[in-house]
Design an enzyme around this catalytic site. Structure first.
Site, PDB file in Angstrom:
ATOM      1  N   GLU A  30     -30.123   0.171   5.966  1.00 46.26           N
ATOM      2  CA  GLU A  30     -29.033   0.148   7.444  1.00 46.26           C
ATOM      3  C   GLU A  30     -29.364   1.368   7.282  1.00 46.26           C
ATOM      4  OE1 GLU A  30     -28.705   0.785   4.354  1.00 46.26           O
ATOM      5  OE2 GLU A  30     -26.773   1.229   3.751  1.00 46.26           O
ATOM      6  N   CYS A  84     -29.444  -0.533  -2.548  1.00 46.84           N
ATOM      7  CA  CYS A  84     -28.603   0.363  -3.206  1.00 46.84           C
ATOM      8  C   CYS A  84     -28.306   0.589  -4.912  1.00 46.84           C
ATOM      9  CB  CYS A  84     -28.153   1.621  -2.235  1.00 46.84           C
ATOM     10  SG  CYS A  84     -28.003   2.889  -3.367  1.00 46.84           S
ATOM     11  N   HIS A 117     -32.015   2.781   1.523  1.00 49.47           N
ATOM     12  CA  HIS A 117     -31.020   1.819   2.236  1.00 49.47           C
ATOM     13  C   HIS A 117     -31.374   2.217   3.891  1.00 49.47           C
ATOM     14  CE1 HIS A 117     -27.269   3.168   0.814  1.00 49.47           C
ATOM     15  NE2 HIS A 117     -27.766   3.873  -0.215  1.00 49.47           N
TER      16      HIS A 117
END
Lengths: 250, 192
Positions: free
Chosen positions: B176, B76, B174
């Site tokens: 994650e 990001c 993202h």
């Protein structure tokens, strides 16, 4: 193509889910993490945890839960319920929440939206708006829908966006609990008015309700609690059917 | 050891959690030696570009990061800081990827929030991942498409969803927070 999101909402009290019943394969129906993991496996796009605890050490309880959720959950999640200051928001975000949802506190002091947004970025700030139609006009209610504010829904939503909110979580009190469908017209009006995503909530009772939401309004997401809790609609089935109807769904 | 660059910006806990779920130990650090000796470096970031660059400069990480030799993954804002320049706060950034970060014109909702698919190239980062798979995005600024672009996404306009040059990798989304597909990408990075 950006997908429409389906968001299950979990009501939390003293660190446990309130509406949790006997889900197949879940060891403990009251454990929010078990339930959340189940939703993730079924294809939830995000989760909202609404803390309805009303005790003094509320912040401590919710932060320790948020830490556990963050360790286990692989999708973004929002935490709301009683967040009334930048310190509250910070505690929840630093515990691992991706977003906080604020409601009455923003009505009392809209600058709070700005403060959280400046500190953590606007993507962290969801403003929950509870609205009720009286005669022909939609008005904002605060304190869990108990208090009339006299503020018109459209005016408030515009203001929220101007103050730097990242998303609006719009709940129609007229529709909430009816299972008769979302409040399509006002949801559409608000989604056209503001240039931030609108999450529609209140009234979901069937797959068709979500289909109408995504074909007749500009809502980015649909949120529901009990229909997922009580397995009236299976998330996977819902998403598959929406895909079949050509709605962009993950 | 996997090092996460600690420069006081953003929520990096979620990246650390994702690594922990894979059973991988990671260390949050701004120590030059630790960063240089790590097997892999992850450069996370949520926040504002000029503030983040200031933080990097204060800790002299702006000179260290471009000289790292092991695989580095920017996520990001971390990816955006590896580009030449960001319109956010008119910020000169680290200059690994020869491209500019611009603000979305608000023709659709901004930030670009939610799950979107990407056109992927054959980068080893995307092994086992298809162009129809979705990743979770949340951003108001985007990197223009350039020679280093390894995946594109289309929202308001086509932009770089991923960048790659030498040992530097960057993703706008993202991983994650992108369920099993994101976990797969992190695994791929760890196996580079």
């Amino acid at each position: 193509m950006l997908k429409k999101r389906i968001i299950p909402c979990l009501d939390i009290q003293d660190g446990r889910t309130v509406k949790g019943i006997n889900f197949e394969g879940i060891r403990d129906a009251g454990d929010p993490i078990e339930l959340a993991k189940r939703y993730v496996d079924e294809g939830a796009d995000e989760l909202v945890f609404l803390d309805i605890t009303a005790t003094n050490d509320k912040r401590k309880t919710i932060c320790s839960l948020v830490e556990k959720i963050a360790a286990e959950i692989t999708i973004p999640f929002t935490v709301g319920g009683g967040i009334s200051s930048l310190e509250d928001a910070q505690a929840v975000i630093l515990s691992g929440a991706d977003k906080v949802s604020i409601n009455s506190a923003a009505i009392r002091r809209p600058e709070l939206i700005q403060e959280i947004s400046n500190r953590f970025g606007k993507q962290c700030v969801v403003v929950a708006v509870d609205i009720k139609q009286i005669d022909d006009e939609w008005f904002v209610f605060s304190n869990g829908g108990k208090r009339a504010t006299g503020i018109k829904a459209l005016d408030w939503c515009q203001k929220i966006a101007d103050f730097g909110a990242g998303e609006i979580l719009l709940t129609s009190m007229n529709n909430d609990g009816t299972k008769a469908g979302f409040a399509l017209e006002i949801t559409h009006q608000i989604s056209q008015l503001v240039s931030i995503p609108v999450i529609a909530s209140g009234g979901a009772g069937s797959i068709q309700d979500f289909e109408q939401l995504f074909t007749q309004t500009g809502a980015s997401a649909g949120l529901a609690a009990s229909i997922f809790h009580y397995r009236e609609i299976n998330l996977q089935t819902l998403k598959n059917e929406l895909k079949t109807s050509q709605i962009p769904i993950r | 050891m996997i090092a996460l660059i600690d420069y006081g910006a953003g929520n990096i806990r979620s990246v650390q959690n994702a690594l922990a779920r894979l059973g991988v130990e990671s260390k949050l650090t701004n120590d030059a030696q630790e960063l240089q000796q790590a097997d892999k470096v992850i450069f996370p970031g949520v926040g504002e570009a000029s503030f983040a660059m200031n933080q990097l400069q204060e800790q002299q990480l702006d000179r260290l990061i471009p000289n790292l030799q092991q695989p580095v993954l920017g996520i990001c804002l971390g990816m955006q800081l590896l580009c030449n320049y960001s319109e956010e706060g008119s910020t000169k950034t680290l200059g690994i990827f020869d491209t500019t970060v611009k603000e979305f014109e608000p023709k659709l909702n901004v930030p670009h929030t939610g799950w979107n698919s990407c056109k992927l190239t054959s980068s080893s980062l995307f092994q086992g991942i298809k162009s129809s798979d979705d990743f979770y995005f949340v951003h108001s600024f985007y990197a223009e498409i350039c020679d280093a672009t390894s995946a594109t996404c289309d929202y308001i306009q086509p932009f770089s969803a991923a960048l790659q040059k030498d040992n530097f990798y960057g993703v706008q989304f993202h991983p994650e927070k992108s369920a099993e597909i994101g976990t797969k990408l992190i695994q791929n990075f760890l196996e580079l």
